[in-house]
Design a protein around this motif. Sequence first.
Motif, PDB file in Angstrom:
ATOM      1  N   GLY A 103       0.813  -1.213   0.000  1.00  0.00           N
ATOM      2  CA  GLY A 103       0.000   0.000   0.000  1.00  0.00           C
ATOM      3  C   GLY A 103       0.846   1.263   0.000  1.00  0.00           C
ATOM      4  N   SER A 104       1.934   1.269   0.763  1.00  0.00           N
ATOM      5  CA  SER A 104       2.815   2.441   0.775  1.00  0.00           C
ATOM      6  C   SER A 104       3.494   2.637  -0.572  1.00  0.00           C
ATOM      7  CB  SER A 104       3.866   2.285   1.878  1.00  0.00           C
ATOM      8  OG  SER A 104       3.256   2.193   3.150  1.00  0.00           O
ATOM      9  N   MET A 105       3.942   1.540  -1.194  1.00  0.00           N
ATOM     10  CA  MET A 105       4.570   1.646  -2.511  1.00  0.00           C
ATOM     11  C   MET A 105       3.570   2.155  -3.542  1.00  0.00           C
ATOM     12  SD  MET A 105       6.719  -1.929  -2.472  1.00  0.00           S
ATOM     13  CE  MET A 105       7.237  -1.758  -4.174  1.00  0.00           C
ATOM     14  N   ALA A 106       2.350   1.625  -3.488  1.00  0.00           N
ATOM     15  CA  ALA A 106       1.329   2.065  -4.434  1.00  0.00           C
ATOM     16  C   ALA A 106       0.976   3.528  -4.219  1.00  0.00           C
ATOM     17  CB  ALA A 106       0.090   1.184  -4.307  1.00  0.00           C
ATOM     18  N   ALA A 107       0.861   3.944  -2.972  1.00  0.00           N
ATOM     19  CA  ALA A 107       0.500   5.329  -2.681  1.00  0.00           C
ATOM     20  C   ALA A 107       1.604   6.291  -3.096  1.00  0.00           C
ATOM     21  CB  ALA A 107       0.191   5.480  -1.195  1.00  0.00           C
ATOM     22  N   GLN A 108       2.854   5.925  -2.813  1.00  0.00           N
ATOM     23  CA  GLN A 108       3.958   6.791  -3.218  1.00  0.00           C
ATOM     24  C   GLN A 108       4.059   6.886  -4.734  1.00  0.00           C
ATOM     25  OE1 GLN A 108       5.885   8.690  -1.431  1.00  0.00           O
ATOM     26  NE2 GLN A 108       5.266   8.039   0.619  1.00  0.00           N
ATOM     27  N   SER A 109       3.746   5.802  -5.430  1.00  0.00           N
ATOM     28  CA  SER A 109       3.845   5.808  -6.890  1.00  0.00           C
ATOM     29  C   SER A 109       2.753   6.635  -7.548  1.00  0.00           C
ATOM     30  CB  SER A 109       3.788   4.373  -7.425  1.00  0.00           C
ATOM     31  OG  SER A 109       4.839   3.588  -6.901  1.00  0.00           O
ATOM     32  N   THR A 110       1.594   6.716  -6.894  1.00  0.00           N
ATOM     33  CA  THR A 110       0.438   7.366  -7.526  1.00  0.00           C
ATOM     34  C   THR A 110       0.011   8.650  -6.823  1.00  0.00           C
ATOM     35  OG1 THR A 110      -1.027   5.934  -6.216  1.00  0.00           O
ATOM     36  CG2 THR A 110      -0.433   5.183  -8.424  1.00  0.00           C
ATOM     37  N   SER A 111       0.886   9.201  -5.983  1.00  0.00           N
ATOM     38  CA  SER A 111       0.633  10.497  -5.322  1.00  0.00           C
ATOM     39  C   SER A 111      -0.588  10.458  -4.408  1.00  0.00           C
ATOM     40  CB  SER A 111       0.453  11.611  -6.370  1.00  0.00           C
ATOM     41  OG  SER A 111       1.586  11.702  -7.205  1.00  0.00           O
ATOM     42  N   LEU A 112      -0.817   9.328  -3.762  1.00  0.00           N
ATOM     43  CA  LEU A 112      -1.928   9.220  -2.815  1.00  0.00           C
ATOM     44  C   LEU A 112      -1.428   8.983  -1.394  1.00  0.00           C
ATOM     45  CD1 LEU A 112      -4.464   7.004  -4.827  1.00  0.00           C
ATOM     46  CD2 LEU A 112      -4.550   9.465  -4.447  1.00  0.00           C
ATOM     47  N   ALA A 113      -0.180   9.292  -1.126  1.00  0.00           N
ATOM     48  CA  ALA A 113       0.406   8.943   0.162  1.00  0.00           C
ATOM     49  C   ALA A 113      -0.150   9.776   1.314  1.00  0.00           C
ATOM     50  CB  ALA A 113       1.928   9.105   0.101  1.00  0.00           C
ATOM     51  N   GLN A 114      -0.690  10.955   1.043  1.00  0.00           N
ATOM     52  CA  GLN A 114      -1.106  11.847   2.121  1.00  0.00           C
ATOM     53  C   GLN A 114      -2.622  11.899   2.312  1.00  0.00           C
ATOM     54  OE1 GLN A 114       1.198  13.095   4.024  1.00  0.00           O
ATOM     55  NE2 GLN A 114       2.786  12.230   2.708  1.00  0.00           N
ATOM     56  N   ILE A 115      -3.381  11.098   1.552  1.00  0.00           N
ATOM     57  CA  ILE A 115      -4.835  11.125   1.696  1.00  0.00           C
ATOM     58  C   ILE A 115      -5.249  10.174   2.812  1.00  0.00           C
ATOM     59  CG2 ILE A 115      -7.027  10.694   0.538  1.00  0.00           C
ATOM     60  CD1 ILE A 115      -5.745  11.408  -2.074  1.00  0.00           C
ATOM     61  N   PHE A 116      -5.910  10.669   3.834  1.00  0.00           N
ATOM     62  CA  PHE A 116      -6.364   9.867   4.969  1.00  0.00           C
ATOM     63  C   PHE A 116      -5.203   9.066   5.548  1.00  0.00           C
ATOM     64  CE2 PHE A 116     -10.146   9.866   2.043  1.00  0.00           C
ATOM     65  CZ  PHE A 116     -10.786  10.897   2.683  1.00  0.00           C
ATOM     66  N   GLY A 117      -4.087   9.719   5.783  1.00  0.00           N
ATOM     67  CA  GLY A 117      -2.891   8.999   6.217  1.00  0.00           C
ATOM     68  C   GLY A 117      -2.985   8.432   7.610  1.00  0.00           C
ATOM     69  N   ALA A 118      -3.839   8.973   8.476  1.00  0.00           N
ATOM     70  CA  ALA A 118      -3.927   8.495   9.858  1.00  0.00           C
ATOM     71  C   ALA A 118      -5.231   7.759  10.102  1.00  0.00           C
ATOM     72  CB  ALA A 118      -3.804   9.674  10.831  1.00  0.00           C
ATOM     73  N   LYS A 187       5.116  -7.465  -5.714  1.00  0.00           N
ATOM     74  CA  LYS A 187       4.198  -8.108  -6.658  1.00  0.00           C
ATOM     75  C   LYS A 187       2.805  -7.485  -6.552  1.00  0.00           C
ATOM     76  CE  LYS A 187       4.420 -12.544  -6.786  1.00  0.00           C
ATOM     77  NZ  LYS A 187       4.247 -13.971  -6.405  1.00  0.00           N
ATOM     78  N   LEU A 188       2.360  -7.198  -5.333  1.00  0.00           N
ATOM     79  CA  LEU A 188       1.039  -6.603  -5.153  1.00  0.00           C
ATOM     80  C   LEU A 188       0.999  -5.149  -5.650  1.00  0.00           C
ATOM     81  CD1 LEU A 188       0.152  -7.942  -1.576  1.00  0.00           C
ATOM     82  CD2 LEU A 188      -0.563  -8.866  -3.776  1.00  0.00           C
ATOM     83  N   ALA A 189       2.102  -4.435  -5.476  1.00  0.00           N
ATOM     84  CA  ALA A 189       2.128  -3.024  -5.878  1.00  0.00           C
ATOM     85  C   ALA A 189       2.544  -2.822  -7.329  1.00  0.00           C
ATOM     86  CB  ALA A 189       3.082  -2.245  -4.970  1.00  0.00           C
ATOM     87  N   ALA A 190       2.871  -3.898  -8.044  1.00  0.00           N
ATOM     88  CA  ALA A 190       3.379  -3.771  -9.419  1.00  0.00           C
ATOM     89  C   ALA A 190       2.435  -3.021 -10.350  1.00  0.00           C
ATOM     90  CB  ALA A 190       3.692  -5.159  -9.976  1.00  0.00           C
ATOM     91  N   PRO A 191       1.103  -3.237 -10.322  1.00  0.00           N
ATOM     92  CA  PRO A 191       0.237  -2.467 -11.232  1.00  0.00           C
ATOM     93  C   PRO A 191       0.334  -0.965 -11.024  1.00  0.00           C
ATOM     94  CG  PRO A 191      -0.948  -4.350 -10.346  1.00  0.00           C
ATOM     95  CD  PRO A 191       0.329  -4.257  -9.585  1.00  0.00           C
ATOM     96  N   PHE A 192       0.451  -0.538  -9.779  1.00  0.00           N
ATOM     97  CA  PHE A 192       0.530   0.896  -9.502  1.00  0.00           C
ATOM     98  C   PHE A 192       1.901   1.453  -9.892  1.00  0.00           C
ATOM     99  CE2 PHE A 192      -2.528  -1.025  -6.653  1.00  0.00           C
ATOM    100  CZ  PHE A 192      -3.626  -0.200  -6.791  1.00  0.00           C
ATOM    101  N   VAL A 193       2.946   0.665  -9.710  1.00  0.00           N
ATOM    102  CA  VAL A 193       4.283   1.110 -10.123  1.00  0.00           C
ATOM    103  C   VAL A 193       4.344   1.255 -11.639  1.00  0.00           C
ATOM    104  CG1 VAL A 193       6.723   0.514 -10.128  1.00  0.00           C
ATOM    105  CG2 VAL A 193       5.358   0.088  -8.093  1.00  0.00           C
TER     106      VAL A 193
END
Length: 258
Positions: A103-118, A187-193
């Motif tokens: 999830g962190s890799m996918a969020a960092q790759s797609t600029s969603l890392a700061q949405i509802f972070g907590a 492997k799970l984050a590959a589509p977002f990367v």
Amino acid sequence: MIEAAAQVLDFSSAFFWHGFAVFLRIGAAMSILPGFGEQNVPVRVRLGLAIAFTMIVAPSTSGFGVQDMTSIQFTLFAISETITGFALGVGVRMFIFALQTAGSMAAQSTSLAQIFGAAGVEPLPAIGHLLMMAGFALAMIMGLHVRLAQLLIMSYDILPAGEFIAASILSRWGVMLVASTFALAFKLAAPFVILSMLYNLTLGVINRAMPQLMVAFVGAPVITAGSLFLLFLVSPVLLSVWVGALNTFVANPFVVTP
């Protein structure tokens, strides 16, 4: 009557010590197992779950002779059982770390890392929190509690009670487990990367062709909407791959493929 009472007392004492010996391993595992050892689960509930698992596992194991041990022998026995239970719990817990890392890799790759972070107990990006909660729900629906009981019963055949795990074996198993966890996360984050790579490549081409266009303002909504739509499409497949890997590990936790 006195002899019968003495026999009942001896049986109760042996049953108590046997249950306590099993509880040492299960209690250590239950403190970190996914779904049961979460920080937002009350301590009393976790204790009740550990006792419930102890009542399930104890009849399937033979006596350990704990009541006949000296204080030093019992201390070593308790330490070895705690280490074994904690190692088993960490092994299963690594699959939750795989979801969080993906999830962190996918969020960092797609600029969603700061949405509802907590959103959770630990600060997580939105994708990581959604995948983790969905993973918890899917694992419980697929009978995680039954598989964990089978794992704990099977562990006594492979890791006998009171015996310390060799440091070389434990370290090699841990390294392979960490490697397989990160491999599964990627492997799970590959589509977002891949989506992020195509997005940045496209923006670079557009920027070279039209330098006066503010491509960041045009591309930011596109990558956000595209990543959310991609999450909608691929999350069932990702979770099925994840739960399959979890079931394979629980069935045979000591054979880890990196």
